[in-house]
Design an enzyme around this catalytic site. Structure first.
Site, PDB file in Angstrom:
ATOM      1  N   GLU A 114      13.060  -0.997 -14.261  1.00 11.76           N
ATOM      2  CA  GLU A 114      13.727  -0.939 -15.559  1.00 11.76           C
ATOM      3  C   GLU A 114      13.253  -2.101 -16.428  1.00 11.76           C
ATOM      4  O   GLU A 114      13.527  -3.260 -16.125  1.00 11.76           O
ATOM      5  CB  GLU A 114      15.245  -1.015 -15.396  1.00 11.76           C
ATOM      6  N   ARG A 144      14.567  -5.856 -24.777  1.00  8.76           N
ATOM      7  CA  ARG A 144      15.157  -7.077 -25.330  1.00  8.76           C
ATOM      8  C   ARG A 144      14.108  -8.028 -25.888  1.00  8.76           C
ATOM      9  O   ARG A 144      14.469  -9.086 -26.414  1.00  8.76           O
ATOM     10  CB  ARG A 144      15.965  -7.806 -24.249  1.00  8.76           C
ATOM     11  N   THR A 173      18.539  -1.139 -21.818  1.00 11.99           N
ATOM     12  CA  THR A 173      19.134  -1.600 -23.069  1.00 11.99           C
ATOM     13  C   THR A 173      18.843  -0.635 -24.217  1.00 11.99           C
ATOM     14  O   THR A 173      18.553  -1.041 -25.332  1.00 11.99           O
ATOM     15  CB  THR A 173      18.682  -3.026 -23.441  1.00 11.99           C
ATOM     16  N   LYS A 197      25.905   4.109 -14.915  1.00 13.44           N
ATOM     17  CA  LYS A 197      25.720   2.683 -14.685  1.00 13.44           C
ATOM     18  C   LYS A 197      27.076   1.991 -14.803  1.00 13.44           C
ATOM     19  O   LYS A 197      27.833   2.269 -15.729  1.00 13.44           O
ATOM     20  CB  LYS A 197      24.743   2.130 -15.724  1.00 13.44           C
TER      21      LYS A 197
END
Length: 213
Positions: free
Chosen positions: A47, A51, A74, A134
């Site tokens: 993953e 960011r 994200t 999640k």
């Protein structure tokens, strides 16, 4: 792709290894070598969080590494979903869930691990058909004990908890019946990535891959 189909694909990805490395990369030139080290250590699902400005280039590089299954973390907006898919992401992860984000993933055929932190959020996602979610931010909202408490009223939902999880606490989550895998950044420390110490990262990956689940 329906939510049920997304969850089926997400479950398959979560089953690849007990740990999904959560990666924050500032330099895309290290991405391929990092992916090779993690895959060699037994952690194929990767993953890359959106960011940093380098994230999409890192996903592109990792998508070319044999044996790797790279995803984008994200995800916050439909634009993030579109960009991640175009870069080669094969799954997405979000800290929470909005209707616009969920619709975008369905339209893009991108399997999503949508984030949930409360029973109400879990139930809302379940109503839409998401049976794999999640749990975030795991340690800050009660850890393995809190997640385990959701198993009785919501046994049909399985989770990938992330947020503050390390090697010492990962087994507590992996022992839960409603956990498929965990996400964590400890397998790729920033200083080891910056130093290009791929042997050390491969060793950390092997240690994580050996965790019982």
């Amino acid at each position: 792709m329906t939510p049920a189909e997304q969850s089926r694909h997400a479950a398959e990805i979560c089953a690849l290894a007990p740990v999904v490395p959560v990666l924050v990369l500032k330099d895309a030139t290290t991405a391929a070598d990092l992916a090779r080290a993690l895959v060699a250590g037994g952690l194929p699902a990767l993953e890359v969080t959106l960011r940093t400005p380098a994230a999409l280039d890192a996903i592109r590089a990792m998508a070319e590494v044999p044996g790797g299954v790279v995803g984008a973390g994200t995800l916050l907006t439909p634009a993030d979903v579109k960009a991640a898919k175009a870069a080669g992401a094969r799954f997405g992860v979000s800290p929470g869930a909005t209707d616009r984000l969920l619709d975008a993933c369905a339209e893009a055929d991108l399997p999503l691990l949508p984030g949930a932190a409360t029973a109400s959020e879990v139930m809302s996602l379940l109503e839409r058909g998401y049976t794999v979610q999640k749990f975030f931010p795991a340690e800050a909202i009660g850890g393995a004990k809190a997640l385990g408490a959701l198993a009785s009223p919501l046994p049909q939902v399985r989770f990938c908890p992330t947020g503050g999880i390390g090697l010492k606490t990962a087994p507590d989550y992996l022992a839960l019946a409603n956990v498929l895998c965990v996400g964590g950044s400890w397998v790729a420390p920033g200083d080891r990535v910056a130093a290009g110490d791929w042997a050390a990262i491969e060793s950390l990956a092997r240690e994580a891959a050996a965790l019982p689940c």
